[in-house]
Design an enzyme around this catalytic site. Structure first.
Site, mmCIF file in Angstrom:
data_model
loop_
_atom_site.group_PDB
_atom_site.id
_atom_site.type_symbol
_atom_site.label_atom_id
_atom_site.label_comp_id
_atom_site.label_asym_id
_atom_site.label_seq_id
_atom_site.Cartn_x
_atom_site.Cartn_y
_atom_site.Cartn_z
ATOM 1 C CB ALA A 154 -4.025 -3.578 2.964
ATOM 2 C CB CYS A 192 9.295 2.773 6.600
ATOM 3 S SG CYS A 192 11.035 2.992 6.172
ATOM 4 C CG HIS A 210 7.086 0.372 10.780
ATOM 5 N ND1 HIS A 210 7.074 -0.355 11.948
ATOM 6 C CD2 HIS A 210 8.051 -0.187 10.011
ATOM 7 C CE1 HIS A 210 8.014 -1.290 11.904
ATOM 8 N NE2 HIS A 210 8.612 -1.216 10.729
ATOM 9 C CD1 TRP A 237 -9.735 -7.989 2.126
ATOM 10 C CD2 TRP A 237 -10.776 -9.780 2.971
ATOM 11 N NE1 TRP A 237 -9.488 -8.022 3.486
ATOM 12 C CE2 TRP A 237 -10.109 -9.106 4.031
ATOM 13 C CE3 TRP A 237 -11.500 -10.936 3.260
ATOM 14 C CZ2 TRP A 237 -10.159 -9.556 5.351
ATOM 15 C CZ3 TRP A 237 -11.554 -11.384 4.579
ATOM 16 C CH2 TRP A 237 -10.878 -10.699 5.607
ATOM 17 C CG ASP A 296 -6.711 -1.237 -6.091
ATOM 18 O OD1 ASP A 296 -6.765 -2.289 -6.736
ATOM 19 O OD2 ASP A 296 -6.491 -1.209 -4.871
#
Length: 735
Positions: free
Chosen positions: A592, A657, A661, A442, A351
């Site tokens: 994120a 999830c 969370h 970013w 990534d």
């Protein structure tokens, strides 16, 4: 979606499906509607008081000549070269300590705030979460109008990364915003009415979304999209600024090899991919953030992202460069035709996007003036490239790097380190530096032509990657797993705390000619704000731990700071109204990292509180107190679940999830901490999973989880609530 059998077979260390959460945050939080704004307010019919006669009257000539009117900030990087440098110097390293608050404004939703404001002729245009657009009187903070594109809150789980937006663009009386659900909306700057609203998504069965700011040149609005983790094909599109008509589209990775490619550049790129496994995934390569434009060369520069899958072996049989992933690509903005490319990470498997901020500058290198493009992408190398030809000039490590030893200046290619090739390690965890959030993400950097330095929001970051056998597919969120476990952070809170303590941030002042550090200021964690540099010998930056700060640009001495009440990720701007200079910070913790990373996010010590803070010399406004939601104590009911059920529930939670969370149910504070559910919510837990709170933004998982899986998921959350209750009691007794 993993079946129950698949989940039980997974390793307890495998974060499997939740690796998509490294880039994906679902809309699972309650929105905050402060008193001074109304989320669904009707748009005014007439021009509000405070607007100039021709608001947002910007064209290419004004942006090119931006230094002649330095009081404005007319494009996201201020100028087409994206230097994020301001010639304003009424605020200097001599008087910056006199900055005080001029005005503040509470935004609608307490989620991640990442926008760079645009300021033109006394009006500020900026965005908050869910792509909501605000127009302010830039001197007073008065809301002039607001545009809400009505993004479907339940779709937020299908785009990347939290409900964030990096800002607007303006052109000839219109304001343009890309939306989380993949639309491009043009608003009339005079009254906030909608001019046009178009769908940019080529395939609605895929999870495309937009978080980046548009750029505009030659009456063309340019926008890309995100979603590589979901199995999409990347592209960038030009639209007519007046009508919204599509003018051209450039795909960044090839399409199905059984069909004709759209152009010769993609025919060439196809030869660098192996097999066909990547076809059904789309390939990735999304253009989700940075662009720059050289009007003299008439070249548009775009940065491309990671692949679907991340795993090089799963995606392309570990063969080929996989163009144009992780690349800077130069395009003719008139036609959308390919001109040249430079790939920062051939065959990317970690990534290592090249979507990070790009800066154009003219540098004296070895006695010659060179037109360069500079980038510090995720992979940890700082690149200086000839922007006319794409030829590499230099590349050196600006952060800890283990995946490559160096970049060969003759070939322009990295010299890979075999130790980072996790797909060759027979399923063993492999430590790689930097990890998926990179040496720089970013958050924009800036370049000061007076000091000759680039100011980078740097990460010191590492994770373990591990090859997995079954990458899988989730029908609920329309994303592929990534073919790799990329968050091997262990089973316990102690393990997670170890990793979070390893992740630190800093502000790095970098000499792009000498390719070396000049000075560096440490922060407690990663994901600190973007930077602004000025002719006043200043660098401004917000921090993840809730401060806004000014440093002396030459040596990094801290000269001023003020509390921000929440984490600051966005880059500040400076502008002038009626002869007075202002500095604005967009504030709001989220995104994120803040949502998924749990312990690491909590280390920042902040909570979500989204607002605009604007400062000026001698500002006397008082910072209004933040009104954070109450944190409920854990209220776990009795559970008779077996250890196997709890373990299975953990796999389900981290697979479906944790995007919202937090991994292992440790919330980063952006959305509800499920260890703190009330007794009433525990009692209605199956209904919540089935969609009882859909109107509040909690997606329904009806038909995804079996009743037995819901029980196991609940058993895990009860166990985590007991863990938290025990820890809190220990901390209280230790006082």
């Amino acid at each position: 979606m993993k079946t129950k059998a698949m989940s039980r077979a997974a390793s307890p260390l495998l974060i499997a499906a939740s690796v998509a959460a490294l880039s994906v945050i679902a809309a699972c939080s309650k929105s905050s509607a402060p008193e001074n704004v109304t989320p669904d307010a009707t748009q005014p019919a007439a021009a509000p008081v405070g607007l100039p006669a021709n608001p947002a009257n910007v064209d290419g000539a004004r942006i090119v000549a931006a230094d002649k009117e330095p009081g404005n900030w007319m494009s996201t990087g201020r100028t087409y070269d994206e230097q994020r440098y301001s010639p304003l110097k009424k605020i200097t390293d001599q008087n910056v300590g006199q900055l005080g608050l001029a005005w503040q404004y509470k935004l609608d939703y307490d989620r991640g705030v990442e926008a760079t404001p645009i300021v033109v002729d006394g009006v500020m245009y900026t965005t908050g979460s869910f792509s909501v657009l605000y127009a302010f009187n830039a001197a007073t903070g008065e809301l002039l109008w607001k545009g809400d594109p009505q993004v479907d809150r339940l779709k937020a789980g299908e785009f990347c990364c939290d409900a964030v937006n990096r800002g607007a663009a303006v052109w000839k009386g219109k304001v343009y915003v890309g939306t989380n659900d993949g639309r491009l909306v043009a608003w009339n700057a005079k009254d906030g009415s909608k001019a046009w609203d178009i769908d940019t998504v080529v395939d609605r069965s895929r999870s495309y979304g937009i978080t980046g700011a548009p750029r505009i040149m030659k009456d063309k609005v340019i926008i890309g999209n995100g979603g590589a983790e979901f199995g999409v094909r990347g592209y960038i599109t030009a639209y007519d600024a007046e009508t919204g008509k599509q003018l051209w589209r450039f795909y960044t990775v090839p399409g199905d090899p059984a069909k004709p490619q759209e152009n010769k550049a993609l025919e060439a790129a196809l030869k660098t991919w192996d097999g066909t496994n990547w076809v059904k995934q789309g390939g990735g390569g999304t253009v989700w953030d940075s662009m720059a434009y050289d009007p003299d060369l008439n070249l548009l520069y775009i940065g491309t992202g990671n692949a679907s899958y991340w795993n090089y072996k799963t995606r392309s049989n570990a063969k080929g460069d996989n163009l144009y992933l992780s690349s800077i690509v130069a395009i003719n903005p008139d036609t959308g035709e390919y001109v040249w490319h430079y790939q920062t990470t051939p065959g990317d498997a970690w990534d290592f996007t090249a979507t990070q901020h790009m800066i154009l500058a003219d540098l004296d290198i070895k006695g010659a003036k060179r037109k360069v493009i500079m980038q510090a992408p995720k992979n940890g190398f700082f690149y200086v490239i000839d922007r006319a030809t794409g030829k590499l000039i230099s590349a050196e490590k600006y952060a800890p790097v283990t995946w490559a030893d160096k970049v060969d200046l003759e070939t322009g290619r990295p010299v890979f380190n075999d130790s980072a090739k996790y797909w060759e390690k027979n399923g063993k965890p492999t430590l790689v530096r930097p990890g998926f959030w990179g040496g720089h993400d970013w958050q924009p950097m800036s370049y000061n032509p007076n000091t000759g330095l680039v100011y980078i929001p740097k990460h010191t970051f590492a994770v373990e990657y591990r090859d997995v056998k079954d990458p899988g597919w989730s029908p609920r969120k329309h994303f592929y797993q990534l073919g790799v476990a990329a968050a091997e952070m262990g089973d316990s809170d102690k393990d997670m705390k170890y990793w979070s303590d390893e992740w630190t941030g800093s502000l790095l002042a970098w000499d792009p000619i000498k390719q070396e550090k000049v000075w560096e200021k440490p922060y407690v964690t990663i994901f600190n704000g973007g930077t602004l540099s000025t002719a006043g010998n200043l660098v401004f930056e917000g921090s993840a731990d809730g401060r806004v700060i000014a440093y002396r640009a030459t040596d990094g001495e801290k000269l001023w700071e003020s509390p921000a009440q929440s984490g600051v990720m966005a880059a500040p701007v400076t502008y002038e109204v009626n002869g007075e200079q202002y500095v604005t910070f967009m504030v709001g913790w989220g995104g994120a990292f803040a949502t998924f990373a749990g312990h690491a996010s909590l280390k920042a010590g902040v909570r979500p509180w989204a607002q605009v803070l604007t400062f000026k010399l001698g500002g006397k406004a008082e910072l209004a107190p933040a009104n954070y939601p109450e944190l409920l104590p854990p209220q776990p009911p009795e559970s008779k679940a077996t250890a196997e059920q709890v373990a299975h529930g953990k796999d389900l939670f981290n697979g479906h999830c944790s995007q919202c969370h937090g991994i292992n149910a440790v919330s980063g504070g952006i959305v509800p901490d499920l260890r703190r559910l009330s007794s009433e919510k525990h009692a209605m837990f199956p209904g919540i999973v089935a969609g009882a709170f859909a109107a509040k933004g909690m997606p329904s998982f009806a038909g995804i989880f079996t009743p037995e899986e819901v029980e196991d998921l609940h058993a895990y959350l009860i166990k985590r609530a007991v863990d938290l209750k025990t820890d809190l009691a220990k901390n209280e007794n230790a006082k």
